[in-house]
Design a protein around this motif. Structure first.
Motif, mmCIF file in Angstrom:
data_model
loop_
_atom_site.group_PDB
_atom_site.id
_atom_site.type_symbol
_atom_site.label_atom_id
_atom_site.label_comp_id
_atom_site.label_asym_id
_atom_site.label_seq_id
_atom_site.Cartn_x
_atom_site.Cartn_y
_atom_site.Cartn_z
ATOM 1 N N LEU A 34 5.682 61.463 18.275
ATOM 2 C CA LEU A 34 5.011 60.219 18.662
ATOM 3 C C LEU A 34 5.808 59.502 19.745
ATOM 4 O O LEU A 34 5.240 59.035 20.749
ATOM 5 C CB LEU A 34 4.838 59.314 17.441
ATOM 6 N N LEU A 35 7.116 59.421 19.558
ATOM 7 C CA LEU A 35 7.960 58.805 20.583
ATOM 8 C C LEU A 35 7.909 59.615 21.876
ATOM 9 O O LEU A 35 7.844 59.048 22.977
ATOM 10 C CB LEU A 35 9.396 58.697 20.072
ATOM 11 N N MET A 36 7.918 60.945 21.744
ATOM 12 C CA MET A 36 7.805 61.791 22.932
ATOM 13 C C MET A 36 6.500 61.529 23.670
ATOM 14 O O MET A 36 6.473 61.487 24.911
ATOM 15 C CB MET A 36 7.872 63.272 22.529
ATOM 16 N N SER A 37 5.413 61.357 22.922
ATOM 17 C CA SER A 37 4.109 61.147 23.558
ATOM 18 C C SER A 37 4.075 59.841 24.342
ATOM 19 O O SER A 37 3.469 59.767 25.414
ATOM 20 C CB SER A 37 2.995 61.164 22.502
ATOM 21 N N VAL A 38 4.721 58.815 23.811
ATOM 22 C CA VAL A 38 4.764 57.539 24.532
ATOM 23 C C VAL A 38 5.579 57.685 25.813
ATOM 24 O O VAL A 38 5.185 57.212 26.886
ATOM 25 C CB VAL A 38 5.348 56.430 23.636
ATOM 26 N N VAL A 39 6.723 58.359 25.709
ATOM 27 C CA VAL A 39 7.584 58.543 26.882
ATOM 28 C C VAL A 39 6.896 59.414 27.933
ATOM 29 O O VAL A 39 6.972 59.139 29.138
ATOM 30 C CB VAL A 39 8.929 59.160 26.458
ATOM 31 N N LEU A 40 6.196 60.455 27.500
ATOM 32 C CA LEU A 40 5.584 61.393 28.437
ATOM 33 C C LEU A 40 4.277 60.873 29.030
ATOM 34 O O LEU A 40 4.025 61.034 30.230
ATOM 35 C CB LEU A 40 5.314 62.727 27.734
ATOM 36 N N PHE A 41 3.440 60.256 28.189
ATOM 37 C CA PHE A 41 2.072 59.967 28.601
ATOM 38 C C PHE A 41 1.777 58.483 28.813
ATOM 39 O O PHE A 41 0.784 58.147 29.458
ATOM 40 C CB PHE A 41 1.087 60.517 27.555
ATOM 41 N N ARG A 42 2.609 57.610 28.274
ATOM 42 C CA ARG A 42 2.361 56.169 28.424
ATOM 43 C C ARG A 42 3.657 55.453 28.779
ATOM 44 O O ARG A 42 3.993 54.415 28.212
ATOM 45 C CB ARG A 42 1.758 55.596 27.139
ATOM 46 N N ARG A 43 4.365 56.043 29.695
ATOM 47 C CA ARG A 43 5.676 55.513 30.078
ATOM 48 C C ARG A 43 5.572 54.083 30.609
ATOM 49 O O ARG A 43 6.488 53.270 30.445
ATOM 50 C CB ARG A 43 6.284 56.428 31.149
ATOM 51 N N THR A 45 3.898 51.671 29.582
ATOM 52 C CA THR A 45 3.820 50.643 28.540
ATOM 53 C C THR A 45 5.169 50.382 27.885
ATOM 54 O O THR A 45 5.295 49.459 27.078
ATOM 55 C CB THR A 45 2.816 51.058 27.453
ATOM 56 N N LEU A 46 6.165 51.200 28.217
ATOM 57 C CA LEU A 46 7.474 51.067 27.595
ATOM 58 C C LEU A 46 8.348 50.083 28.363
ATOM 59 O O LEU A 46 8.368 50.089 29.591
ATOM 60 C CB LEU A 46 8.182 52.420 27.539
ATOM 61 N N THR A 47 9.044 49.261 27.626
ATOM 62 C CA THR A 47 10.107 48.453 28.203
ATOM 63 C C THR A 47 11.439 48.982 27.682
ATOM 64 O O THR A 47 11.488 49.789 26.746
ATOM 65 C CB THR A 47 9.957 46.973 27.818
ATOM 66 N N LYS A 48 12.507 48.518 28.282
ATOM 67 C CA LYS A 48 13.826 48.998 27.874
ATOM 68 C C LYS A 48 14.099 48.672 26.415
ATOM 69 O O LYS A 48 14.620 49.505 25.666
ATOM 70 C CB LYS A 48 14.894 48.373 28.768
ATOM 71 N N TRP A 49 13.700 47.480 25.992
ATOM 72 C CA TRP A 49 13.992 47.066 24.625
ATOM 73 C C TRP A 49 13.081 47.761 23.621
ATOM 74 O O TRP A 49 13.498 48.061 22.499
ATOM 75 C CB TRP A 49 13.872 45.550 24.502
ATOM 76 N N ALA A 54 12.704 51.697 19.382
ATOM 77 C CA ALA A 54 12.079 52.900 18.828
ATOM 78 C C ALA A 54 13.116 53.982 18.562
ATOM 79 O O ALA A 54 13.101 54.632 17.507
ATOM 80 C CB ALA A 54 11.002 53.410 19.778
ATOM 81 N N CYS A 55 14.028 54.174 19.506
ATOM 82 C CA CYS A 55 15.071 55.191 19.329
ATOM 83 C C CYS A 55 16.009 54.825 18.185
ATOM 84 O O CYS A 55 16.423 55.691 17.401
ATOM 85 C CB CYS A 55 15.862 55.366 20.624
ATOM 86 N N PHE A 56 16.335 53.539 18.081
ATOM 87 C CA PHE A 56 17.219 53.095 16.998
ATOM 88 C C PHE A 56 16.562 53.312 15.639
ATOM 89 O O PHE A 56 17.183 53.842 14.707
ATOM 90 C CB PHE A 56 17.573 51.620 17.180
#
Length: 309
Positions: A34-43, A45-49, A54-56
């Motif tokens: 799920l995290l991979m999908s956000v990074v790959l396909f909806r980058r 929408t991601l902010t640094k925080w 999510a990673c934490f």
């Protein structure tokens, strides 16, 4: 107070004897794609925080789940290595293959990825392959019903613990993990809709369900893991080909495919409905007033077109 302590002790003992970290570990493997999908396909929408949070959170779940299973994992690995060295000379080839993978990865880092465009493209495809390999872990949690059966059939766990703890916990874990599967595919659908068009969405969904069904069979019955594609690819390929040419495994995979397709369709409708409701709530629109508002907008557009004519 003593009664309360005994209740908590009963719950802890039951969970420790039956699950031993399996729920957290499998949820970690479900959230990872799920995290991979956000990074790959909806980058976008991601902010640094958000990414850090999510990673934490994912790392915390993975560490806790791994910690609970560490003794079992160590024993399993050591036993497999001992048996492999004693009975399988091909173990050396697997070690050489793993070393070649490491060398290949380092080569990519220092040579192929020197240019920024190549870096982004190459890393994206590597990430996409990892996403496909790890995605079956999300619906795989459906098969963890065996832990519930194991817990209820032992006769050593009180009935109230099964009814009030095991069943709700297991149903929640299955629902959350499968929702991660649905969201992962929906993120891919958004990417396909923007880049390739809607016609690619349904074939992609069916292909993913089929690959996930194969992955679930390889994981549940042949006990392969996602990383075995890199660590022991010859065994994975040979077992997969053998599975796809046998009647019983094909039947199991077919049933699993149908279950995934049906459950995905149901959960997809629920997820999209909730997404629409949240969107309308942000706009200050009650979903029950939506038909009237759409009718008003349609009437206004028709009146505008008539006026222009």
């Amino acid at each position: 107070m003593a009664t309360l302590k005994s209740l908590f002790f009963s719950i802890y003992a039951a969970l420790n004897n039956v699950y031993s970290g399996w729920i957290l570990w499998n949820l970690f493997l479900a959230f990872l794609p799920l995290l991979m999908s956000v990074v790959l396909f909806r980058r976008q929408t991601l902010t640094k925080w958000k990414l850090f949070g999510a990673c934490f959170g994912l790392g915390f779940i993975g560490i806790v789940g791994t910690q609970l299973r560490t003794p079992w994992v160590i024993d399993l690995v050591l036993n497999k290595v001992d048996r492999a060295i004693a009975t399988n000379p091909a173990m050396l080839l697997n070690a050489l293959w793993f070393g070649a993978i490491i060398v290949f990865t380092l080569t990519l880092n220092f040579w192929l990825f020197r240019k920024e465009k190549t870096l982004k493209s190459g890393l994206w495809w590597i990430g996409f392959v990892c996403f496909i390999c790890f995605l079956p872990n999300a619906p795989y949690v459906l098969t963890d019903i065996i832990h519930l059966i194991r817990g209820t059939s032992s006769g050593l766990i009180p009935t109230w613990v099964v009814a009030l703890v095991f069943i709700p916990l297991h149903v929640t874990a299955i629902a959350v993990a499968f929702e991660a599967y649905v969201l992962s595919i929906l993120n891919l659908n958004d990417y396909l809709r923007e880049r390739a068009g809607k016609l690619w969405i349904l074939p992609t969904e069916l292909t993913i369900h089929l690959l996930s069904a194969i992955g679930i069979y390889l994981g549940r019955f042949l006990r392969f893991n996602s990383w075995d594609v890199v660590v022991d690819p010859t065994s994975v390929v040979a077992s997969t080909l053998n599975t796809l040419t046998s009647k019983r495994p094909l039947a199991v995979i077919g049933v699993t495919f149908l279950i995934l397709a049906v459950l995905y369709w149901v959960m997809k409708q629920i997820t999209l409905g909730l997404r629409l409701r949240f969107y309308l709530a942000k706009q200050g629109i009650d979903i029950f007033d939506l038909p009237n508002k759409l009718q008003t907008i349609s009437a206004a557009e028709s009146a505008s077109e008539t006026h222009l004519e």
